[in-house]
Write a protein that holds these residues in place. Structure first.
Motif, PDB file in Angstrom:
ATOM      1  N   ASP A  50       0.763  -1.266  -0.074  1.00 21.98           N
ATOM      2  CA  ASP A  50       0.101  -0.050   0.020  1.00 21.98           C
ATOM      3  C   ASP A  50       0.804   1.206   0.109  1.00 21.98           C
ATOM      4  N   ASP A  51       2.142   1.258  -0.058  1.00 26.76           N
ATOM      5  CA  ASP A  51       3.009   2.109  -0.073  1.00 26.76           C
ATOM      6  C   ASP A  51       3.832   2.441  -1.287  1.00 26.76           C
ATOM      7  N   ILE A  52       3.498   2.748  -2.466  1.00 23.00           N
ATOM      8  CA  ILE A  52       4.096   2.835  -3.531  1.00 23.00           C
ATOM      9  C   ILE A  52       4.967   3.986  -4.076  1.00 23.00           C
ATOM     10  N   VAL A  53       6.185   4.161  -4.188  1.00 18.82           N
ATOM     11  CA  VAL A  53       6.768   5.456  -4.662  1.00 18.82           C
ATOM     12  C   VAL A  53       7.626   5.002  -5.944  1.00 18.82           C
ATOM     13  N   PHE A  54       7.536   6.083  -7.007  1.00 20.20           N
ATOM     14  CA  PHE A  54       8.299   5.893  -8.106  1.00 20.20           C
ATOM     15  C   PHE A  54       9.735   6.916  -7.986  1.00 20.20           C
ATOM     16  N   GLN A  55      10.623   6.693  -8.504  1.00 17.86           N
ATOM     17  CA  GLN A  55      11.784   7.489  -8.510  1.00 17.86           C
ATOM     18  C   GLN A  55      12.545   7.378  -9.939  1.00 17.86           C
ATOM     19  N   PHE A  56      12.301   8.627 -10.701  1.00 14.89           N
ATOM     20  CA  PHE A  56      12.706   8.736 -11.862  1.00 14.89           C
ATOM     21  C   PHE A  56      14.118   9.193 -11.909  1.00 14.89           C
ATOM     22  N   ASN A  57      15.130   8.462 -12.565  1.00 17.84           N
ATOM     23  CA  ASN A  57      16.401   9.045 -12.712  1.00 17.84           C
ATOM     24  C   ASN A  57      16.615   9.450 -14.260  1.00 17.84           C
ATOM     25  N   ILE A  58      16.849  10.831 -14.519  1.00 18.79           N
ATOM     26  CA  ILE A  58      16.769  11.465 -15.658  1.00 18.79           C
ATOM     27  C   ILE A  58      18.230  11.877 -16.036  1.00 18.79           C
ATOM     28  N   THR A  59      18.514  11.808 -17.216  1.00 20.38           N
ATOM     29  CA  THR A  59      19.758  12.329 -17.852  1.00 20.38           C
ATOM     30  C   THR A  59      19.562  13.021 -19.093  1.00 20.38           C
ATOM     31  N   ARG A  60      19.958  14.463 -19.134  1.00 17.17           N
ATOM     32  CA  ARG A  60      19.970  15.058 -20.475  1.00 17.17           C
ATOM     33  C   ARG A  60      21.131  15.024 -21.283  1.00 17.17           C
ATOM     34  N   SER A  61      21.062  15.368 -22.630  1.00 16.37           N
ATOM     35  CA  SER A  61      22.124  15.236 -23.294  1.00 16.37           C
ATOM     36  C   SER A  61      23.299  16.232 -23.198  1.00 16.37           C
ATOM     37  N   SER A  62      22.922  17.410 -22.707  1.00 15.91           N
ATOM     38  CA  SER A  62      23.748  18.719 -22.663  1.00 15.91           C
ATOM     39  C   SER A  62      23.018  19.597 -21.886  1.00 15.91           C
ATOM     40  N   ILE A  63      24.032  20.662 -21.463  1.00 14.51           N
ATOM     41  CA  ILE A  63      23.290  21.373 -20.494  1.00 14.51           C
ATOM     42  C   ILE A  63      22.396  22.443 -21.091  1.00 14.51           C
ATOM     43  N   ASP A  64      22.397  22.655 -22.359  1.00  8.09           N
ATOM     44  CA  ASP A  64      21.713  23.228 -23.351  1.00  8.09           C
ATOM     45  C   ASP A  64      20.314  22.909 -23.877  1.00  8.09           C
ATOM     46  N   SER A  65      20.319  21.608 -23.533  1.00  4.04           N
ATOM     47  CA  SER A  65      18.901  21.057 -24.066  1.00  4.04           C
ATOM     48  C   SER A  65      17.884  21.311 -23.185  1.00  4.04           C
ATOM     49  N   THR A  66      16.468  21.207 -23.679  1.00  9.60           N
ATOM     50  CA  THR A  66      15.397  21.469 -22.950  1.00  9.60           C
ATOM     51  C   THR A  66      14.750  20.187 -22.991  1.00  9.60           C
ATOM     52  N   GLU A  67      15.051  19.168 -23.228  1.00  8.09           N
ATOM     53  CA  GLU A  67      14.573  17.909 -23.261  1.00  8.09           C
ATOM     54  C   GLU A  67      13.931  17.581 -21.741  1.00  8.09           C
ATOM     55  N   SER A  68      12.532  16.949 -21.788  1.00  6.96           N
ATOM     56  CA  SER A  68      11.745  16.879 -20.703  1.00  6.96           C
ATOM     57  C   SER A  68      10.937  15.506 -20.727  1.00  6.96           C
ATOM     58  N   ILE A  69      10.021  14.999 -19.722  1.00  7.03           N
ATOM     59  CA  ILE A  69       9.050  13.934 -19.779  1.00  7.03           C
ATOM     60  C   ILE A  69       7.712  14.949 -20.111  1.00  7.03           C
ATOM     61  N   HIS A  70       6.982  14.218 -20.881  1.00  5.49           N
ATOM     62  CA  HIS A  70       5.526  14.851 -21.206  1.00  5.49           C
ATOM     63  C   HIS A  70       4.423  14.317 -20.531  1.00  5.49           C
ATOM     64  N   LEU A  71       4.553  13.140 -20.316  1.00  5.80           N
ATOM     65  CA  LEU A  71       3.254  12.428 -19.938  1.00  5.80           C
ATOM     66  C   LEU A  71       3.658  11.230 -19.076  1.00  5.80           C
ATOM     67  N   ILE A  72       2.939  10.837 -18.031  1.00  6.61           N
ATOM     68  CA  ILE A  72       3.136   9.613 -17.161  1.00  6.61           C
ATOM     69  C   ILE A  72       1.782   9.108 -16.980  1.00  6.61           C
ATOM     70  N   SER A  73       1.757   7.843 -17.179  1.00  6.19           N
ATOM     71  CA  SER A  73       0.341   7.286 -17.080  1.00  6.19           C
ATOM     72  C   SER A  73       0.530   5.677 -16.388  1.00  6.19           C
ATOM     73  N   GLY A  74      -0.422   4.715 -16.319  1.00  5.69           N
ATOM     74  CA  GLY A  74      -0.259   3.666 -15.981  1.00  5.69           C
ATOM     75  C   GLY A  74      -1.287   3.033 -15.404  1.00  5.69           C
ATOM     76  N   GLY A  75      -1.359   1.739 -14.756  1.00  2.16           N
ATOM     77  CA  GLY A  75      -2.328   1.015 -14.132  1.00  2.16           C
ATOM     78  C   GLY A  75      -1.617   0.042 -12.775  1.00  2.16           C
ATOM     79  N   PHE A  76      -2.851  -0.354 -12.081  1.00  6.74           N
ATOM     80  CA  PHE A  76      -2.592  -0.975 -10.910  1.00  6.74           C
ATOM     81  C   PHE A  76      -3.458  -2.548 -10.890  1.00  6.74           C
ATOM     82  N   GLU A  77      -2.767  -3.652 -10.484  1.00  2.00           N
ATOM     83  CA  GLU A  77      -3.614  -4.685 -10.138  1.00  2.00           C
ATOM     84  C   GLU A  77      -3.497  -5.258  -9.007  1.00  2.00           C
TER      85      GLU A  77
END
Length: 553
Positions: free
Chosen positions: A526-553
């Protein structure tokens, strides 16, 4: 010249009338009744010459010529020369006339002087010395009962000749109030002016008196006397103490003072008393003697490094390893005092907890959502429970441990630390509120360098409250690198992150990619936590995550 003592005597000799003797007695003869042979072989006649008649039987001694001693025996009218000795008339030592002091040679060593006296030289003359002073005081204390123990003490003496001083004591008893003869002097050492006596156990004793005098080897001082001390025939109580010896007490331990006392004098009021380190004198019990054993009991306790009788402090500031002395005795109302019972005990006072903090290495690349972990160990020397808390600044302390001594660990979010130096105070408190404190210095240095990596955390709330299987889809810029970890535990359990499995990856547009991640648990969590480890290609990039979705069973 040296001075000598000379003994003066009269000059004596034993020769009187001289007679010529034949073999028969035709006339009255005088003679002496005895003689003495001198050390030089001569003879001396003794006594007064008396008459020897022809009809008498007897022995007389006289002289025949200046050097012959004749022994005469008269019997039946005959005169017989029985023995003849060769002798001379000499002077000899007479009766003692006193002592004189003179230089050596003034008088003969042993002989007649021209002054008509006989002298004998004795020992060399020693000038008289001065007597020591009278001891300044004398007193006796203890149990003035038959066989009672007394201590006699006295003040010192001085000697003008600087001689070693010895002290001589004696005593006399009073029987039915009448003084008896003094005992012989007893010599004691000079360094300790004290002596232990027992009161003589004699019938009808009613008092005792002591006296002391000083002796310098030649002369005695006068006596100094105590007053007459009354002696009671009351019998002293007897006490038995059960308390063990050489015991060590810890915090909250008890010291039991228990035993019995007996007084054979029925009707006496008996009081049992005790003292601690000689600074207390308190009663334990009081009773009227019936001639049988009377029990007594007192329980003391160690609290907060003090020895207590209930709420009363008896000994304060107890020191570990220092010996403490308990004395217990009984008295009666007639002045009787029992022999003291002595016990030694030690106290180990309560000690504060021992607190240690493990060292940790410098950490870099953290963001405010991260935390630092602090570990350490706490020990209570008395084996009790310990509470550990930490405090940062004026914020209320946070508890991180409560229980027996041992290891502890806790996390501090970086958001709780200010930029620069932070003081983290750790407090360990035992059950008696004894506290140990450690201060940990932590410096939070802000690094504004653009980061290529970051971590995002998300907490998931399953619609049904818990889930065994989780699937998520993440849409990201195509050049953004991503891996995901998940922690599936129960509430209040420590987080446990495990990398999720990437099961698929497909483009959504020319620039956006969608990744699929899954994770499963054996039982619902009953205690679920996600940890996203993100790495961009350069300090000038503006890359990002756009959408997170999912399901539970």
């Amino acid at each position: 010249m040296a001075l000598y003592n000379y003994s003066r005597y009269t000059v004596a000799n034993g020769y009187g009338k001289e007679y010529q003797f034949t073999n028969e007695i035709n006339s009255t003869v005088y003679g002496y009744s005895s003689y003495t042979q001198l050390s030089n072989g001569d003879f001396q006649l003794n006594g007064i010459a008396s008459e020897l008649r022809a009809s008498e039987y007897g022995i007389r001694y006289g002289t025949s010529g200046p050097r012959t001693l004749v022994e005469l025996i008269a019997n039946g009218g005959l005169r017989i020369v029985e023995k003849v000795y060769y002798a001379a008339v000499v002077d000899s030592q007479g009766t003692y006339q006193g002592n004189v002091v003179a230089e050596n040679g003034t008088y003969p060593t042993n002989g007649k002087h021209t002054d008509g006296y006989w002298y004998v030289r004795a020992a060399a003359y020693v000038p008289p010395t001065s007597a020591p002073t009278v001891p300044s005081s004398i007193a006796a204390s203890g149990s003035f009962t038959p066989n009672g123990d007394l201590t006699l003490t006295w003040g010192g003496s001085t000697d003008a000749d600087s001689s070693t001083i010895y002290y001589l004591t004696s005593y006399r008893v009073f029987l039915n109030g009448v003084a008896q003869a003094w005992s012989s002097d007893t010599t004691h050492g000079t360094t300790v002016r004290a002596f232990t006596f027992k009161v003589p156990a004699v019938a009808n004793i009613t008092g005792i008196e002591y006296r002391i005098r000083a002796f310098d080897g030649s002369n005695y001082s006068a006596y100094r006397n105590t007053p007459q001390y009354p002696v009671s025939t009351n019998k002293a109580p007897i006490i038995t103490l059960n308390t063990t010896d050489n015991r060590t007490l810890f915090e909250n331990d008890s010291l039991s003072i228990d035993g019995t006392t007996t007084d054979t004098d029925i009707g006496n009021v008996i009081t049992v008393r005790y003292s601690l380190n000689g600074v207390t004198d308190k009663a334990i019990a009081t009773a009227i003697s019936a001639g049988v054993a009377i029990p007594f009991s007192k329980v003391l306790q160690v609290k907060n490094s003090k020895l207590m009788d209930g709420e009363t402090v008896l000994l304060d500031n107890l020191i570990e390893g220092q010996a403490n002395t308990l004395r217990v005795w009984a008295t009666d109302d007639k002045g009787g005092v029992s022999t003291e019972q002595v016990r030694t005990f030690f106290v180990t006072p309560n000690r504060p907890p021992s607190l240690t903090i493990d060292s940790f290495t410098q950490k870099v690349g953290l963001i405010d959502s991260d935390h630092i972990t602090i570990t350490g160990n706490v020990v209570d020397p008395e084996g009790g429970n310990v509470v550990v808390k930490y405090q940062i600044g004026e914020v209320n302390p946070v508890q991180v441990h409560d229980g027996p001594g041992g290891a502890f660990t806790f996390n501090i979010p970086l958001t709780n630390l200010k930029d620069g130096e932070n003081s983290i105070i750790l407090l360990a408190t035992d059950s008696l509120n004894f506290t140990s404190q450690k201060t940990l210095k932590v410096t939070k240095a802000v690094n504004k360098t653009e980061l290529l990596q970051s971590v995002r955390r998300y907490k998931a709330l399953p619609p049904k409250g818990s889930a065994k299987n989780v699937i998520i889809w993440v849409q990201r810029d195509i050049n953004l690198s991503l891996n995901v970890e998940a922690s599936m535990v129960m509430q209040n359990e420590a987080e446990n992150f495990v990398e999720m499995t990437k099961t698929n990856s497909a483009p959504v547009t020319d620039t956006i990619m969608e990744d699929e991640f899954t994770i499963s648990s054996d039982v619902p969590k009953d205690d679920i936590v996600f940890q996203f480890n993100i790495t961009r290609s350069s300090i000038d990039s503006t890359e990002s995550i756009h959408l997170i979705s999912g399901g539970f069973e």
